[in-house]
Design a protein around this motif. Structure first.
Motif, PDB file in Angstrom:
ATOM      1  N   ASN A 151       0.928  -1.310   0.032  1.00 26.93           N
ATOM      2  CA  ASN A 151       0.087  -0.205   0.013  1.00 26.93           C
ATOM      3  C   ASN A 151       1.066   1.489   0.018  1.00 26.93           C
ATOM      4  O   ASN A 151       0.523   2.369  -0.739  1.00 26.93           O
ATOM      5  CB  ASN A 151      -0.980  -0.195   1.234  1.00 26.93           C
ATOM      6  N   ARG A 154       2.242   1.797  -3.573  1.00 26.24           N
ATOM      7  CA  ARG A 154       1.339   2.487  -4.227  1.00 26.24           C
ATOM      8  C   ARG A 154       1.102   4.016  -4.157  1.00 26.24           C
ATOM      9  O   ARG A 154       1.178   4.838  -5.137  1.00 26.24           O
ATOM     10  CB  ARG A 154      -0.086   1.785  -4.212  1.00 26.24           C
ATOM     11  N   LYS A 155       1.083   4.095  -2.865  1.00 29.83           N
ATOM     12  CA  LYS A 155       1.072   5.879  -2.400  1.00 29.83           C
ATOM     13  C   LYS A 155       2.013   6.415  -2.914  1.00 29.83           C
ATOM     14  O   LYS A 155       1.744   7.791  -3.381  1.00 29.83           O
ATOM     15  CB  LYS A 155       0.897   5.650  -0.895  1.00 29.83           C
ATOM     16  N   ALA A 156       3.314   5.787  -2.965  1.00 32.48           N
ATOM     17  CA  ALA A 156       4.553   6.630  -3.572  1.00 32.48           C
ATOM     18  C   ALA A 156       4.511   6.576  -4.939  1.00 32.48           C
ATOM     19  O   ALA A 156       5.588   7.153  -5.550  1.00 32.48           O
ATOM     20  CB  ALA A 156       5.750   6.089  -2.943  1.00 32.48           C
ATOM     21  N   GLY A 157       3.770   5.866  -5.704  1.00 26.59           N
ATOM     22  CA  GLY A 157       3.563   5.943  -7.295  1.00 26.59           C
ATOM     23  C   GLY A 157       4.472   4.747  -7.622  1.00 26.59           C
ATOM     24  O   GLY A 157       5.241   4.815  -8.839  1.00 26.59           O
ATOM     25  N   LEU A 158       4.894   3.738  -6.857  1.00 20.19           N
ATOM     26  CA  LEU A 158       5.872   2.792  -7.056  1.00 20.19           C
ATOM     27  C   LEU A 158       5.149   1.448  -7.459  1.00 20.19           C
ATOM     28  O   LEU A 158       4.028   1.216  -6.938  1.00 20.19           O
ATOM     29  CB  LEU A 158       6.887   2.549  -6.076  1.00 20.19           C
ATOM     30  N   ASP A 159       5.723   0.545  -8.304  1.00 19.99           N
ATOM     31  CA  ASP A 159       4.952  -0.809  -8.552  1.00 19.99           C
ATOM     32  C   ASP A 159       5.260  -1.575  -7.299  1.00 19.99           C
ATOM     33  O   ASP A 159       6.327  -2.203  -7.026  1.00 19.99           O
ATOM     34  CB  ASP A 159       5.810  -1.371  -9.881  1.00 19.99           C
ATOM     35  N   LYS A 176      11.196   8.229  -2.495  1.00 20.16           N
ATOM     36  CA  LYS A 176       9.669   8.381  -3.117  1.00 20.16           C
ATOM     37  C   LYS A 176       8.628   8.131  -1.730  1.00 20.16           C
ATOM     38  O   LYS A 176       7.874   8.857  -1.732  1.00 20.16           O
ATOM     39  CB  LYS A 176       9.383   7.584  -4.143  1.00 20.16           C
ATOM     40  N   ALA A 180       5.783  10.667  -0.012  1.00 23.45           N
ATOM     41  CA  ALA A 180       4.819  10.354   0.152  1.00 23.45           C
ATOM     42  C   ALA A 180       4.217  10.606   1.417  1.00 23.45           C
ATOM     43  O   ALA A 180       2.915  10.495   1.575  1.00 23.45           O
ATOM     44  CB  ALA A 180       4.602   8.856  -0.465  1.00 23.45           C
TER      45      ALA A 180
END
Length: 429
Positions: A151, A154-159, A176, A180
């Protein structure tokens, strides 16, 4: 005065009438004493929840065999119980008191219990002697891995399905995560075990040589500890303590990433707001020879010396009970330990939930490769480990440069080992 024959006979009859019941009353007590079952003890220092699970396991053993084992707390300074679940931080006492223990293979043989265990090579260090015989059971061995919150990724824009493989990649991920909003992008439990024992092993430069001399002040270790110091200043890395304090911060969602023993996955199942991801321990891709395997270690089962043969017989049956594939799967599920046989590994992979399978895959991937493993662990030598923790703190609190701190830790630790040579061994026999 002489008694007349009739009176004498009556007196004898009366005496026998009182004497015989008394003898009869004593006889059953003697028989009961012979029939009393021998109850071996199993000493441990598990948490309350894990101790309750162990008690359930003992109850199942009793239901299947009719034998009982008494659970007691493992206290420093006490004489060993029949069986002793010893953590890595209690191994110093085991190494320094070899006469207080007997090899597992010896107990099993004398008890007439077969020990046909083909232990995987990665689980053998520290529990086998020079002839390859099993001296203890690595019942809850594990290896450090990287846990992460999908989670948070995802919040940090990572896969969330692509965790970092190297420490260099990890720095970009932590940046990152911090952006976030995470105050603790990364933390680590057991810092000496993870960042000295295992980073050294993965880098191909063991923390301890085969003679038991500390050597974790070489270039790969200095670079790694210095990197962690820069991460501390940048607030990418936060240290909460020297044991498993950081694990709680990951469990409650405070930290996005954590390096700790793979077996801790069992305690992350109900972590609040955490979708669990697991990956092998990161490595430095600029070291000669590429990534090497991480190390396995953890609580192991040791046999106390000087117990009655009847106790050893029950204890040996319990060891066989623990080695059954069904119980092995349960030990993985509830405690996170690595399976001790190939059959148990296959069974665990098919029966565990997704998180459990991910943990096993990551752990075995981390352990894969040709190892330079002396079998001796800094984490097992309590006095040297405490010194190392102290010097790591000095670096990460910006009080000492990495090279000076590691040189000091090695020098002080080797001075301790020079006066305690028994601790320079991987096992006491």
């Amino acid at each position: 005065m002489l008694l007349r024959p009739a009176l004498l006979a009556a007196s004898i009859s009366l005496a026998l009438a009182f004497a015989l019941p008394a003898q009869a009353a004593k006889a059953p007590a003697k028989a009961a004493s012979k029939a009393a079952p021998s109850e071996p003890t199993l000493a441990h220092n598990l948490s309350e929840d894990n101790a309750a699970r162990l008690a359930e396991l003992i109850s199942r053993f009793h239901a299947e065999t009719g034998q009982t084992i008494k659970l007691v707390r493992l206290e420093r300074g006490d004489k060993p119980a029949t069986l002793n679940l010893i953590s890595r931080y209690q191994m110093s006492d085991t190494l320094s008191q070899p006469k207080d223990f007997v090899p597992l293979h010896s107990m099993m043989q004398k008890a007439g219990e077969k020990l046909s265990l083909s232990l995987p090579e990665v689980l053998r260090p520290g529990v086998t002697d020079s002839r390859g015989k099993l001296v203890a059971l690595p019942i809850l061995y594990s290896t450090p891995v990287l846990f992460y919150n999908k989670n948070a990724m995802r919040k940090a824009g990572l896969d969330p399905e692509t965790p970092p493989k190297t420490w260099f990649e990890m720095q970009g991920v932590l940046d990152k995560l911090q952006a976030a909003g995470y105050d603790c992008p990364y933390s680590s439990s057991w810092p000496s075990w993870v960042h000295l024992d295992n980073v050294s092993a993965v880098s191909g430069t063991p923390a301890i040589d085969s003679k038991g001399n500390l050597k974790f002040n070489a270039l790969p270790q200095v670079k790694h500890v210095a990197m962690m110091a820069t991460w501390t200043k940048a607030r990418y890395f936060r240290l909460y303590g020297h044991t498993d304090e950081a694990s709680q911060q990951f469990r409650n969602g405070q930290c996005a990433m954590l390096t700790t023993d793979s077996r801790e996955y069992a305690s992350f199942q109900d972590a609040r707001g955490v979708e669990l991801g697991v990956a092998p321990l990161p490595y430095h891709d600029d070291v000669f020879g590429g990534r090497r395997p991480s190390l396995a270690n953890g609580p192991s089962l040791w046999v106390g010396a000087g117990k009655p043969a009847a106790e050893y017989k029950v204890a040996a049956k319990f060891v066989s009970f623990l080695l059954s594939p069904k119980i092995q799967v349960e030990l993985v599920r509830h405690y996170g330990g690595l399976p001790l046989t190939e059959a148990a590994r296959k069974a665990a992979s098919s029966e565990l939930l997704q998180d459990g399978r991910q943990m096993l895959e990551a752990a075995y991937a981390s352990l894969q490769g040709k190892a330079e493993d002396t079998g001796i662990r800094l984490a097992n030598i309590d006095r040297a480990r405490l010194i190392a923790d102290e010097e790591l703190d000095a670096v990460w609190n910006d009080k000492k440069p990495a090279k000076a701190a590691l040189d000091t830790a090695v020098s002080r630790g080797n001075a301790v080992l020079a006066t305690h040579p028994l601790m320079k061994k991987s096992q006491p026999f």
